[in-house]
Design an enzyme around this catalytic site. Sequence first.
Site, PDB file in Angstrom:
ATOM      1  N   ASN A   1      72.316 133.219  18.039  1.00 39.78           N
ATOM      2  CA  ASN A   1      72.580 131.782  17.982  1.00 39.78           C
ATOM      3  C   ASN A   1      72.569 131.137  19.357  1.00 39.78           C
ATOM      4  O   ASN A   1      72.411 129.916  19.478  1.00 39.78           O
ATOM      5  CB  ASN A   1      73.949 131.522  17.350  1.00 39.78           C
TER       6      ASN A   1
ATOM      7  N   ASP B   1      71.532 130.774   4.817  1.00 41.12           N
ATOM      8  CA  ASP B   1      71.143 131.734   5.840  1.00 41.12           C
ATOM      9  C   ASP B   1      71.853 133.079   5.707  1.00 41.12           C
ATOM     10  O   ASP B   1      71.291 134.123   6.026  1.00 41.12           O
ATOM     11  CB  ASP B   1      71.383 131.158   7.237  1.00 41.12           C
ATOM     12  N   HIS B   2      73.092 133.063   5.243  1.00 42.74           N
ATOM     13  CA  HIS B   2      73.897 134.287   5.188  1.00 42.74           C
ATOM     14  C   HIS B   2      75.150 134.006   4.379  1.00 42.74           C
ATOM     15  O   HIS B   2      75.398 132.865   3.957  1.00 42.74           O
ATOM     16  CB  HIS B   2      74.288 134.754   6.599  1.00 42.74           C
TER      17      HIS B   2
ATOM     18  N   HIS C   1      84.557 129.740   8.139  1.00 41.67           N
ATOM     19  CA  HIS C   1      85.013 130.263   9.423  1.00 41.67           C
ATOM     20  C   HIS C   1      86.487 129.927   9.658  1.00 41.67           C
ATOM     21  O   HIS C   1      87.290 130.801  10.020  1.00 41.67           O
ATOM     22  CB  HIS C   1      84.189 129.663  10.564  1.00 41.67           C
TER      23      HIS C   1
ATOM     24  N   ASP D   1      74.582 126.079   4.874  1.00 40.69           N
ATOM     25  CA  ASP D   1      74.922 127.182   5.772  1.00 40.69           C
ATOM     26  C   ASP D   1      76.133 127.963   5.256  1.00 40.69           C
ATOM     27  O   ASP D   1      77.148 127.392   4.862  1.00 40.69           O
ATOM     28  CB  ASP D   1      75.236 126.614   7.155  1.00 40.69           C
TER      29      ASP D   1
ATOM     30  N   THR E   1      73.113 132.164  12.124  1.00 37.30           N
ATOM     31  CA  THR E   1      72.480 130.937  11.646  1.00 37.30           C
ATOM     32  C   THR E   1      71.055 130.742  12.147  1.00 37.30           C
ATOM     33  O   THR E   1      70.114 130.615  11.360  1.00 37.30           O
ATOM     34  CB  THR E   1      73.348 129.727  12.038  1.00 37.30           C
TER      35      THR E   1
ATOM     36  N   HIS F   1      80.477 136.002   9.954  1.00 38.88           N
ATOM     37  CA  HIS F   1      79.229 136.624   9.506  1.00 38.88           C
ATOM     38  C   HIS F   1      78.594 137.302  10.709  1.00 38.88           C
ATOM     39  O   HIS F   1      79.184 137.354  11.782  1.00 38.88           O
ATOM     40  CB  HIS F   1      78.299 135.586   8.881  1.00 38.88           C
TER      41      HIS F   1
ATOM     42  N   ASP G   1      79.821 126.844   5.711  1.00 42.33           N
ATOM     43  CA  ASP G   1      80.002 127.773   6.819  1.00 42.33           C
ATOM     44  C   ASP G   1      81.214 127.424   7.680  1.00 42.33           C
ATOM     45  O   ASP G   1      82.063 128.285   7.949  1.00 42.33           O
ATOM     46  CB  ASP G   1      78.743 127.781   7.691  1.00 42.33           C
TER      47      ASP G   1
END
Length: 445
Positions: free
Chosen positions: A92, A241-242, A199, A35, A71, A346, A195
Site C-alpha cells: 500500500n 479487494d480482501h 479496522h 473495500d 488494498t 488484513h 474496511d
Amino acid sequence: MFAFLGLLVPLVALGACAPLQGISNRTKLLLVSFDGFRWNYDQDVDTPNLDAMARDGVKARYMTPPFTTQTSPCHFTLLTGKYIENHGVIHNMWFNASTGQKLPYYNTQRVSAWWDNGSLPIWITAQRQGLKTASLFFPGGNATYQGERVNVNKVEKLFHKYDNETEWRQNIDTVMKWFTEDGLDFVALYFGEPDSTGHKYGPESQKRKDMVSQVDRTVGYLRQRIKENMNSTLNLIITSDHGMEQVIKEDEIFLRTVKNFSFSDIKFELVDYGPLGLLEPKPGKLEQVYEALRQAHPKLHVYKKEDFPKRFHYANNTRVSPLVLYGDSGYVIHGRIKVQINKGEHGFDNEDINMKTIFRAVGPAFRRGLEVEPFESVNVYALLCELLEITPEPNDGSLEATQHMLVKNAGTRTISPLATWKLTWLLGFAAFLRFLTGIPCHVLL
C-alpha cells in the site's frame, strides 16, 4: 391474407433496407469495490439488496484475492489480471529502500512510478481500443501509465471520510451521469467501507454490521438508478479487494524483543502495517538476521526472498526485500514500537478463509440466479475485457474461470442459421413487393 401482408410488409421492408449482418450491441460496464468486504459479511446482517442482486444475476461463494491481501496490490490485480509479483504494486505504501523514504497510502496514489511498471490497467487498454473510461476514488486511478491517464478521474481529498452515505449516493449519481450524458463505457467506483470500520472496531463488531447495512442500502440505490436509466445496457460487478480478520492482542509479535536481533543490523524495514514485513539487512548481516528471526515466534513466518512460497506469487519482484515476514491469521508484526492498534486487519495469507471476499454480477450479459464456486480475483480482468469486447493485455488469469457466468454470446446479438434463412426469404419477398407495387422502402416504413 391482406391482414397478414399488412403485418409482414413493414417487417420485410425493414429487412430489405438493412444489411444482413450481426448488429453490434456493446454494453457498458460498472466495476464497484467495497473495500474490505469479507465473503460472509452478508450472513449475519440482513442484506435484501445484495440478496436480490444474487437472485437476478451471479454470486460467487467467495473470491480469493492475491497475497499480500492489501488494498492497492489487490485492486491492481483486478485492473491488470496479474499476480502482485508481476504487476509490481507490492504494498500500500511507496518506499525507497536506498533512502529509507516511505509514503502513506494516500500519497502513494500520486506516485505514477509506483504504479507504472509496464502493466497497463484496463482503463488504458480500453481507451487505446476506442472506449471512454473513468475512475472514481479507485486505487491506481490517479497515476499515469506510459504517459496516459484515465479519461475521467475523481480523487478523494486527504483525510477523506469514507463512511458518508450521502456522498456515496452523490458519487453514484455522478457515475450515472458519466454513462448517460458523457458517453463513458467503463467506470471503476471505489468505496472505502466496510474496511475502515472493520479496522477500527473489528470484523465481529456491531459497528461493522451497521456499515454492511449501509453498503446494502447503497447497492439498492445503485440498482434503482440503473433501472431508471440503463437497465438493459449496463453490466454491474460488485466485488472487493480482501476480507478482514480480528487482531489477536495476546502473545503478540514484537521484533524489538527478539533475542540476537537488532534494528542496527537492518538497512531498511517496512513493518508495523499489519502482518507483512519487509526487511533489508545491512551488507553481511543477512544470515545473522535470518537466524535470529526464523524461530522468534510460533506465529511468525520468516523467509529469504528466494525461498518464499511460490503459491503466493509475491516475492519474485525486484521491489521485494531480501527477507519477507508474515504473521499467522490474526497476528500482526510490531517493529521498533507498537503503533498497530487496529482491532481488525488484513494482509494475511490469502488462503485464510477470513481473507476471502465477495463477487456479485448482474446485467444483460450475466445469467440469473447462478451461484458459482470460488475463483481467484486474478481472473476478473479477463471477464472485464470480455464484457467490454476489448483485447486484453498479457495477464495471469483466464476467462475459463468466469465464462460460465455469461449468457451465450454475451455482448453480441447474432443471427442463427434459421433466422438467416428466414431473413433471406423475407428480403426476396420484399423485393417482390417493391417490384409489384413500386413503393420505395421509406414509404413502406
